[in-house]
Design an enzyme around this catalytic site. Structure first.
Site, short mmCIF file in Angstrom:
data_model
loop_
_atom_site.label_atom_id
_atom_site.label_comp_id
_atom_site.label_asym_id
_atom_site.label_seq_id
_atom_site.Cartn_x
_atom_site.Cartn_y
_atom_site.Cartn_z
CG ASP A 159 -0.74 -13.46 -33.50
OD1 ASP A 159 -0.60 -13.87 -32.34
OD2 ASP A 159 -1.81 -12.99 -33.93
CG HIS A 217 -2.20 -17.19 -35.83
ND1 HIS A 217 -3.23 -16.36 -35.44
CD2 HIS A 217 -1.49 -16.47 -36.75
CE1 HIS A 217 -3.15 -15.21 -36.10
NE2 HIS A 217 -2.12 -15.25 -36.90
CG HIS A 236 -1.94 -15.81 -41.62
ND1 HIS A 236 -2.59 -14.65 -41.97
CD2 HIS A 236 -1.52 -15.62 -40.34
CE1 HIS A 236 -2.55 -13.80 -40.96
NE2 HIS A 236 -1.90 -14.37 -39.95
CG HIS A 251 2.73 -9.91 -36.03
ND1 HIS A 251 2.15 -8.73 -35.64
CD2 HIS A 251 1.73 -10.69 -36.50
CE1 HIS A 251 0.86 -8.77 -35.88
NE2 HIS A 251 0.55 -9.96 -36.40
ZN LIG Z 1 -1.41 -13.61 -38.11
#
Ligand SMILES: [Zn+2]
Length: 255
Positions: free
Chosen positions: A56, A107, A111, A202
């Site tokens: 991610d 995603h 964010h 990540h």
């Molecule tokens: Zn994230």
């Protein structure tokens, strides 16, 4: 006609928590035990001999290329859940990720933490990221994982309207902390990983402790060896498939 002072106030007082519950209720799936129990497909449970490897928060020119090189060396393909605002900033890196055989997924555009209901904004941002990926890579993404794994009702609807399947994870490396090391990330994944699982890692430290991606990168060879020694194959979500027929972790089939 009797007017009942206070009734609108009472209605509103009942409505606000109801709206909030409808908004945030599905986010209970953030708890791994809850989603494994209620919704294994949302937890990324697939065929028992396969592991889905996912990253991610990219694309990040400071770190993502290192992941692409390491995954090449290890002979593994993965799914990258990217942020739309960075897709449009680094289109060549996104194209390179796809060229090397990896899968791109959504995603979000940014964010955010979705504490207030914003279904129109959710729909616009998810659709905008799908368009950005289609423009850059030439094909539609299949998957959606919300930032922080918080799947509100608005985000769920936004994903389904955009033709995406929401998927979270069944094991993670806790690789976003300053204390993370290759050994801690590998051990944390191993603690929760079972055949058929989906691993969350990540490939960027933008939203985490500076430089923590190095722990993730350092964990990959051992983590992948662990899986292979257990007779498991790793790959992107597109190769993961549904849980086996008759899979029972809980009473409710996943939507
Ligand atoms: Zn994230």
């Amino acid at each position: 006609m009797s007017l009942m002072p206070g009734r609108p106030g009472r209605t509103a007082a009942l409505l606000v928590p109801a709206v909030a519950a409808a908004h945030i209720g599905p986010a209970a799936t953030w708890l791994p035990g809850v989603r494994l129990l209620l919704c294994p497909r949302l937890a990324g449970v697939g065929p028992p001999r396969h592991i889905a490897l996912t990253f991610d928060d990219g694309p990040d020119p400071a770190s993502t290329p290192r992941f692409l090189d390491t995954l090449d060396e290890l002979g593994v393909r993965a799914t990258f859940f990217v942020l739309g605002e960075h897709v449009v900033r680094h289109p060549a890196l996104v194209r390179e990720t796809a060229r090397r055989g990896h899968e791109l997924a959504v995603h979000g555009w940014t964010h955010d933490r979705p504490w207030r209901p914003a279904p129109a904004r959710d729909a616009e941002q998810v659709a905008r990221t799908v368009r950005a990926l289609r423009d850059v890579c030439g094909h539609r993404p299949l998957w959606y994982r919300p930032p922080y794994g918080i799947l509100t009702s608005g985000r769920w609807l936004a994903a389904r309207r955009a033709g995406l399947r929401p998927v979270l994870w069944s094991a993670w490396g806790k690789d976003w902390t300053a204390e993370a090391t290759p050994a801690s990330v590998r051990a944390r994944v191993a603690a929760d990983l079972r055949g058929g699982g989906t691993v969350l890692l990540h490939d960027s430290d933008r939203l985490a402790a500076p430089g923590c991606w190095r722990a993730t990168l350092g964990a990959l060879p051992g983590l992948i060896r662990d899986c292979r020694e257990a007779g498991l194959t790793l790959g992107p979500l597109r190769e993961h498939g549904p849980p086996p027929q008759g899979y029972r972790h809980g009473p409710t089939p996943c939507p």
